[in-house]
Design a protein around this motif. Sequence first.
Motif, mmCIF file in Angstrom:
data_model
loop_
_atom_site.group_PDB
_atom_site.id
_atom_site.type_symbol
_atom_site.label_atom_id
_atom_site.label_comp_id
_atom_site.label_asym_id
_atom_site.label_seq_id
_atom_site.Cartn_x
_atom_site.Cartn_y
_atom_site.Cartn_z
ATOM 1 N N LEU A 1 8.173 -13.034 -20.383
ATOM 2 C CA LEU A 1 8.894 -12.572 -19.196
ATOM 3 C C LEU A 1 7.986 -11.599 -18.459
ATOM 4 C CD1 LEU A 1 12.530 -11.834 -20.480
ATOM 5 C CD2 LEU A 1 11.856 -13.642 -18.906
ATOM 6 N N GLY A 2 8.045 -11.613 -17.131
ATOM 7 C CA GLY A 2 7.195 -10.687 -16.400
ATOM 8 C C GLY A 2 7.643 -10.524 -14.965
ATOM 9 N N LYS A 3 6.977 -9.577 -14.282
ATOM 10 C CA LYS A 3 7.266 -9.302 -12.878
ATOM 11 C C LYS A 3 6.003 -9.469 -12.046
ATOM 12 C CE LYS A 3 11.351 -6.515 -13.591
ATOM 13 N NZ LYS A 3 12.206 -5.461 -13.059
ATOM 14 N N PHE A 4 6.187 -9.600 -10.741
ATOM 15 C CA PHE A 4 5.068 -9.740 -9.809
ATOM 16 C C PHE A 4 4.719 -8.347 -9.269
ATOM 17 C CE2 PHE A 4 7.766 -13.527 -9.581
ATOM 18 C CZ PHE A 4 6.861 -14.518 -9.915
ATOM 19 N N ARG A 5 3.520 -7.821 -9.645
ATOM 20 C CA ARG A 5 3.196 -6.451 -9.223
ATOM 21 C C ARG A 5 1.782 -6.298 -8.647
ATOM 22 N NH1 ARG A 5 6.739 -2.558 -10.395
ATOM 23 N NH2 ARG A 5 8.423 -3.007 -11.816
ATOM 24 N N PRO A 6 1.347 -6.993 -7.636
ATOM 25 C CA PRO A 6 1.861 -8.286 -7.180
ATOM 26 C C PRO A 6 1.389 -9.451 -8.061
ATOM 27 C CG PRO A 6 0.116 -7.545 -5.736
ATOM 28 C CD PRO A 6 0.332 -6.458 -6.734
ATOM 29 N N GLU A 7 0.381 -9.199 -8.964
ATOM 30 C CA GLU A 7 0.001 -10.267 -9.901
ATOM 31 C C GLU A 7 1.067 -10.389 -10.983
ATOM 32 O OE1 GLU A 7 -2.153 -7.691 -9.306
ATOM 33 O OE2 GLU A 7 -3.409 -8.710 -7.824
ATOM 34 N N ALA B 1 7.109 -13.695 -3.924
ATOM 35 C CA ALA B 1 7.923 -12.575 -4.417
ATOM 36 C C ALA B 1 7.019 -11.491 -4.995
ATOM 37 C CB ALA B 1 8.884 -13.074 -5.485
ATOM 38 N N VAL B 2 7.461 -10.230 -4.906
ATOM 39 C CA VAL B 2 6.713 -9.109 -5.475
ATOM 40 C C VAL B 2 7.688 -7.976 -5.792
ATOM 41 C CG1 VAL B 2 6.205 -8.046 -3.236
ATOM 42 C CG2 VAL B 2 4.658 -7.649 -5.145
ATOM 43 N N SER B 3 7.382 -7.206 -6.821
ATOM 44 C CA SER B 3 8.210 -6.056 -7.216
ATOM 45 C C SER B 3 7.377 -4.787 -7.095
ATOM 46 C CB SER B 3 8.694 -6.210 -8.666
ATOM 47 O OG SER B 3 9.482 -7.365 -8.810
ATOM 48 N N VAL B 4 7.914 -3.773 -6.397
ATOM 49 C CA VAL B 4 7.219 -2.494 -6.230
ATOM 50 C C VAL B 4 8.213 -1.359 -6.488
ATOM 51 C CG1 VAL B 4 5.536 -3.399 -4.577
ATOM 52 C CG2 VAL B 4 7.692 -2.473 -3.736
ATOM 53 N N ASP B 5 7.672 -0.149 -6.702
ATOM 54 C CA ASP B 5 8.506 1.045 -6.935
ATOM 55 C C ASP B 5 8.357 1.999 -5.770
ATOM 56 O OD1 ASP B 5 9.378 0.164 -9.466
ATOM 57 O OD2 ASP B 5 7.501 0.849 -10.372
ATOM 58 N N HIS B 6 9.462 2.636 -5.391
ATOM 59 C CA HIS B 6 9.452 3.604 -4.290
ATOM 60 C C HIS B 6 10.390 4.759 -4.637
ATOM 61 C CE1 HIS B 6 9.129 5.246 -0.288
ATOM 62 N NE2 HIS B 6 10.432 5.146 -0.089
ATOM 63 N N VAL B 7 9.928 5.982 -4.360
ATOM 64 C CA VAL B 7 10.747 7.165 -4.632
ATOM 65 C C VAL B 7 11.439 7.603 -3.341
ATOM 66 C CG1 VAL B 7 10.752 9.559 -5.415
ATOM 67 C CG2 VAL B 7 9.209 7.901 -6.485
ATOM 68 N N TYR B 8 12.767 7.702 -3.404
ATOM 69 C CA TYR B 8 13.558 8.117 -2.241
ATOM 70 C C TYR B 8 14.572 9.155 -2.684
ATOM 71 C CZ TYR B 8 16.924 7.793 1.627
ATOM 72 O OH TYR B 8 17.788 8.088 2.664
ATOM 73 N N MET C 1 0.836 -1.215 0.000
ATOM 74 C CA MET C 1 0.000 0.000 0.000
ATOM 75 C C MET C 1 0.863 1.254 0.000
ATOM 76 S SD MET C 1 -3.247 -0.915 2.427
ATOM 77 C CE MET C 1 -4.162 0.474 1.770
ATOM 78 N N GLY C 2 1.963 1.215 0.765
ATOM 79 C CA GLY C 2 2.836 2.386 0.859
ATOM 80 C C GLY C 2 3.538 2.722 -0.449
ATOM 81 N N THR C 3 3.677 1.744 -1.346
ATOM 82 C CA THR C 3 4.345 1.974 -2.635
ATOM 83 C C THR C 3 3.345 2.094 -3.783
ATOM 84 O OG1 THR C 3 4.614 -0.417 -2.875
ATOM 85 C CG2 THR C 3 6.466 0.807 -1.963
ATOM 86 N N GLY C 4 2.043 2.020 -3.459
ATOM 87 C CA GLY C 4 1.020 2.189 -4.493
ATOM 88 C C GLY C 4 0.712 0.931 -5.282
ATOM 89 N N ALA C 5 1.316 -0.218 -4.915
ATOM 90 C CA ALA C 5 1.044 -1.470 -5.639
ATOM 91 C C ALA C 5 -0.343 -2.011 -5.305
ATOM 92 C CB ALA C 5 2.095 -2.523 -5.305
ATOM 93 N N MET C 6 -0.901 -1.523 -4.194
ATOM 94 C CA MET C 6 -2.228 -1.951 -3.765
ATOM 95 C C MET C 6 -2.902 -0.751 -3.117
ATOM 96 S SD MET C 6 -3.028 -5.367 -1.475
ATOM 97 C CE MET C 6 -2.390 -4.741 0.084
ATOM 98 N N ASP C 7 -4.188 -0.512 -3.410
ATOM 99 C CA ASP C 7 -4.903 0.608 -2.795
ATOM 100 C C ASP C 7 -6.067 0.076 -1.972
ATOM 101 O OD1 ASP C 7 -6.907 -0.041 -4.629
ATOM 102 O OD2 ASP C 7 -6.187 1.440 -6.091
ATOM 103 N N ASP C 8 -6.846 1.014 -1.388
ATOM 104 C CA ASP C 8 -7.955 0.605 -0.524
ATOM 105 C C ASP C 8 -9.005 -0.214 -1.284
ATOM 106 O OD1 ASP C 8 -7.020 1.687 1.841
ATOM 107 O OD2 ASP C 8 -7.747 3.687 1.332
ATOM 108 N N VAL D 1 6.085 2.692 8.365
ATOM 109 C CA VAL D 1 6.337 1.965 7.120
ATOM 110 C C VAL D 1 7.110 2.829 6.124
ATOM 111 C CG1 VAL D 1 5.248 0.831 5.128
ATOM 112 C CG2 VAL D 1 4.354 0.439 7.431
ATOM 113 N N LYS D 2 6.782 4.140 6.068
ATOM 114 C CA LYS D 2 7.513 5.055 5.168
ATOM 115 C C LYS D 2 8.994 5.095 5.555
ATOM 116 C CE LYS D 2 8.003 8.731 2.344
ATOM 117 N NZ LYS D 2 9.367 9.106 2.592
ATOM 118 N N GLU D 3 9.278 5.183 6.860
ATOM 119 C CA GLU D 3 10.677 5.196 7.329
ATOM 120 C C GLU D 3 11.381 3.887 6.974
ATOM 121 O OE1 GLU D 3 8.051 6.060 9.001
ATOM 122 O OE2 GLU D 3 8.353 8.129 9.665
ATOM 123 N N LEU D 4 10.633 2.778 7.044
ATOM 124 C CA LEU D 4 11.224 1.481 6.711
ATOM 125 C C LEU D 4 11.582 1.419 5.224
ATOM 126 C CD1 LEU D 4 12.005 -1.447 7.288
ATOM 127 C CD2 LEU D 4 9.594 -2.084 7.070
#
Length: 596
Positions: free
Chosen positions: A235-241, A57-64, A25-32, A167-170
Amino acid sequence: MNIRNFCIIAHIDHGKSTLADRMLMGTGAMDDRTRQDQALDSMDLERERGITIKASAVSVDHVYKGENYELNFIDTPGHVDFHYEVSRALAACEGAILVIDATQGVEAQTVANLYKAVDADLEIIPVVNKIDLPSAQPEERALQVEQVLGLSAEDCIFTSAKSGEGVKELLDAICERFPEPRGVVGEPLQALIFDAKYDDYRGVIIYFRVVNGTMRKGDRIRMMKIGRTFYVTELGKFRPEMTPTQEPFEAGDVGYMVAAIKTLEDVHIGDTITLDTRPAEKALPGYQEPAPMVYCDFYATGDTQFDDLRDAITKLHVNDASFTFDPTSSEALGSGFRCGFLGMLHMDIIQERLEREGDVSLVQTAPTVTYEIAMRSGEVIHITNPADLPDPSLINQIREPMVKAEIILPTKSIGDIMKLCDQRRGVYKGQKFLSDDRQILDYELPLAEIIYDFFDKLKSITSGYGTMDYQVDEFNADQLVKMDILVNGAQVDALSVIVHRSKAEIRGRALLKKLKEEIDRHMFEIPLQAVIGGKVIARENIKAMRKNVTAKCYGGDVTRKRKLLEKQKKGKERMKRIGTVDIPQEAFMAVLDTGE
């Protein structure tokens, strides 16, 4: 793009899966709108039991700090029976998040998982979770992490997976503290297979991590273990599907691959994928083969045929390589498979997955452990089935596997747990102070004495606060004997058990009483006997069902009734000679009831 590969490890029920949900949820891969609890636990069995069985396994994006990071993480199981899943996940990562419950503190599996992560040379971020609970003691738990685990208390991140706090700090700490993947894009392709599953329409779907080199859709790849070649069709990634991508996979990337692999034997967990046109010189180290701790037999029953059971087991083995299977046969149950598991829960899960995913009906025999048999000839053999024990006159020693157990428990429960360990032939090795109200007991115990109900009794005595981790140490010789069970005079090999001589008679009597309850009454009397060698040590009788054959015999001489009763008696004697006794599933599991 900056890539971070890591996994989440912890003791069971410390909040790994909930924390993984929050990170999605914190990375936008899943919403409410799309949110669901235990999002990475894809099996119904995982949701029903509330535990993680398979690493996901899952792949997500995060801006830091203005830069985009791709975070590839694996949510792992916490139970000791699934440690092979954890070790495979660790081999595919550079970092690990170690989750500690703020109310429970450091547990047995927390310590065991930390050692695995250190051995794998991973960077570790300790996370104190569940800080929102009234009984939480985050500062004390952080100090405990420093004292017991040797990780700095200042490095701990306080989170609440339920509320999202911390979670954001993590996520920021993951980007900052974990190293980039080690690997060279220009080298020949080396990709590690860390998991797989079978799909009826697409064949085997491989989960992999690229260690060196580059892979593209359409490449001709080679499995280095078997030398077979395939063309990559997706080829593909888990996002999370599973999400297909046209982008090439480079060193550090994690995803899945479809290559029209229809033969299950072509895929081996831990194998290395390389390009057929530019192969790598050597394969990656892969994984150490897991050593099964518990064995039992599976036999087809009902409408299920042996071939159906074999297909179901073979397909499941692709997805869970930590259990072993070999064909076997029994006079009472026919053809089946002798399977090896990492523990009792693992065995239970495999049985349920076979019945659900494989759609088979099966009978499971009582679990046993591996015994080492020293023959008089000097030869040493290993058996996993008591029925395979050689002639006693040829045996010099029977040795059983011993485990080094580390039990973390409340101080007030020490006396009761020591008594339990003594009942199970345990040897006290030491005691360590953990905190004011918790201590660590070190014991050496026979594996056969703890595989069934030891965990349940430990939890019961400590009101749920006791935990245990163990590892097989060595084989010790003891006064062990084989106890056979005769049902209606016929030996049932699936009910044979190896017991300590001092407990043989007690176990025999308890087992026969249990069998008497589980086996239905028949039209003839069924004797049950426990036998060691040629000596009967216990006996019970299951009485025959009585049928009122004289109901219509009114009046007349009493000899008319006697004739009918004599006729019935002869019929029952004949039935006893040629009749078969139906033994239900529960009867095979009755062997495990220690009577303690």
